[in-house]
Design a protein around this motif. Structure first.
Motif, short mmCIF file in Angstrom:
data_model
loop_
_atom_site.label_atom_id
_atom_site.label_comp_id
_atom_site.label_asym_id
_atom_site.label_seq_id
_atom_site.Cartn_x
_atom_site.Cartn_y
_atom_site.Cartn_z
N PRO A 1 -4.79 4.66 -19.78
CA PRO A 1 -4.67 3.99 -18.48
C PRO A 1 -3.60 2.90 -18.59
N VAL A 2 -3.03 2.52 -17.47
CA VAL A 2 -2.03 1.44 -17.46
C VAL A 2 -2.77 0.13 -17.23
N TYR A 3 -2.53 -0.86 -18.09
CA TYR A 3 -3.06 -2.21 -17.90
C TYR A 3 -1.88 -3.16 -17.77
N MET A 4 -1.75 -3.80 -16.63
CA MET A 4 -0.66 -4.75 -16.36
C MET A 4 0.71 -4.13 -16.65
N TYR B 1 -2.63 5.47 -13.71
CA TYR B 1 -2.61 4.12 -13.13
C TYR B 1 -3.27 4.09 -11.75
N GLY B 2 -3.62 2.87 -11.34
CA GLY B 2 -4.45 2.69 -10.14
C GLY B 2 -3.68 2.50 -8.86
N PHE C 1 -0.18 9.93 -13.62
CA PHE C 1 -1.14 10.38 -12.62
C PHE C 1 -1.85 9.16 -12.03
N ILE C 2 -2.49 9.35 -10.91
CA ILE C 2 -3.22 8.26 -10.26
C ILE C 2 -4.73 8.44 -10.44
N GLY C 3 -5.37 7.33 -10.85
CA GLY C 3 -6.83 7.32 -10.95
C GLY C 3 -7.38 6.17 -10.11
N GLU C 4 -8.62 6.29 -9.69
CA GLU C 4 -9.22 5.17 -8.94
C GLU C 4 -9.06 3.88 -9.75
N LYS D 1 -0.04 7.22 -3.96
CA LYS D 1 1.14 7.61 -4.74
C LYS D 1 0.91 8.99 -5.35
N ASN D 2 2.03 9.57 -5.82
CA ASN D 2 1.95 10.92 -6.38
C ASN D 2 2.22 10.93 -7.87
N LEU D 3 1.79 12.02 -8.48
CA LEU D 3 2.10 12.22 -9.90
C LEU D 3 3.60 12.32 -10.12
N GLU D 4 4.03 12.03 -11.33
CA GLU D 4 5.43 12.28 -11.73
C GLU D 4 5.40 13.04 -13.05
N LEU D 5 6.17 14.12 -13.10
CA LEU D 5 6.23 14.90 -14.33
C LEU D 5 7.60 14.76 -14.96
#
Ligand SMILES: Cc1cc2nc3c(=O)[nH]c(=O)nc-3n(C[C@H](O)[C@H](O)[C@H](O)COP(=O)(O)O)c2cc1C
Length: 267
Positions: free
Chosen positions: A61-64, A91-92, A120-123, A260-264
């Motif tokens: 996950p992305v933090y800051m 990331y959120g 990818f996007i997560g809650e 937002k959308n995923l990026e590959l």
């Protein structure tokens, strides 16, 4: 290029990253696999060794806007030997900042060859029914995209003879990565009378910040505000109380409503 086995390495306190990793792996369809869930403190002490004929999937996950500091050492200590790697940041719905670039750089330093990357996007960890932020993501569609990404990875592997044929991947971002990696030490969890002290929160806490005997006792210095205890409480006894984290949730809820959308990143 023939791959003998798959190694999944991820950190996922509130479970969204884990869902993406499993969907990517489903698309890749390699039956021999092993899993290192770094959310579990014991797994962070396990030595991860990967060979050239294995495929690593590493997800965080992305933090800051960064890779969470808690797993950095563990990722740095991966012993890879020209192992192709799929690296993923979840990331959120705010920004993934420099996290994907940082993750790629850590893995290259550990001996991996970047094969493909994705965001990818997560809650959002701070999301609630009152202040939703990317609520209920990943959707079924998000996970379908992740599975299709897995299929693309197999197509790419089938098209090459060895890691020498893997072309360079450019990941957006800047060095120095910047941002704040030191998380807030903040007393932000409200615990209601619904708490039965049965300890699931202490079990899922990735840093051992919650006392097993009395789960109302939280070591603020150890807490990384991942919200695993809040999201896993079967009684919904834990919420975010007024203060710094709640203010962030209010801001995120109002500023990042547009999904937002995923990026590959795969050639
Ligand atoms: C301390 C902290 C910092 C976060 N920073 C960001 C961020 O910079 N950008 C963003 O979009 N989401 C951010 N998030 C949200 C998470 O990246 C997101 O909710 C992710 O899906 C959580 O993964 P998990 O379910 O695997 O724990 C942050 C979450 C926490 C707890």
């Amino acid at each position: 290029m023939k791959i003998q086995s798959l190694k999944l390495v991820y950190f996922s306190p509130t479970g969204t990253t884990e869902k993406f990793v499993n969907s990517i792996a489903k698309g890749i369809k390699i039956n021999t696999k092993s899993c290192y869930n770094l959310t579990n403190p014991k797994q962070r002490d396990t030595e991860i060794i990967a060979k050239e004929n294995e495929l690593l999937i590493v997800a965080t996950p992305v933090y800051m806007g960064r890779v969470p500091a808690i797993i950095k050492e563990c990722l740095t200590n991966i012993k890879a030997n020209k192992t192709p790697v799929v690296f993923t940041a979840v990331y959120g719905n705010r920004t993934y900042g420099n996290a994907l670039l940082e993750l790629k750089d850590i893995l290259v330093e550990a001996g991996c060859i970047p094969l493909a990357g994705a965001t990818f996007i997560g809650e959002h960890s701070f999301s609630s029914s009152e202040l939703p932020i990317a609520k209920s993501r990943p959707t079924i569609n998000d996970l379908r995209h992740a599975e299709n990404f897995g299929k693309k990875i197999i197509t790419k592997l089938n098209a090459i003879q060895s890691t020498k044929d893997i072309s360079k991947i450019n990941i957006p971002g800047n060095t120095p990565y910047g941002g704040i990696t030191k998380l807030w030490s903040v007393d932000f969890i409200a615990i209601s009378d619904k708490c039965k002290n049965h300890g699931l929160c202490a079990e899922v806490c990735p840093t051992g910040a919650i006392n097993f005997e009395n789960t109302r006792l939280i070591d603020i210095e150890k807490c990384i505000s991942c919200c695993a205890c809040i999201k896993n409480c079967p009684e919904n006894a834990r919420t975010i109380k007024k203060g710094k984290v709640k203010d962030a949730a209010i801001r995120l809820n109002s500023l990042f409503k547009e999904p937002k959308n995923l990026e590959l990143f795969i050639e």
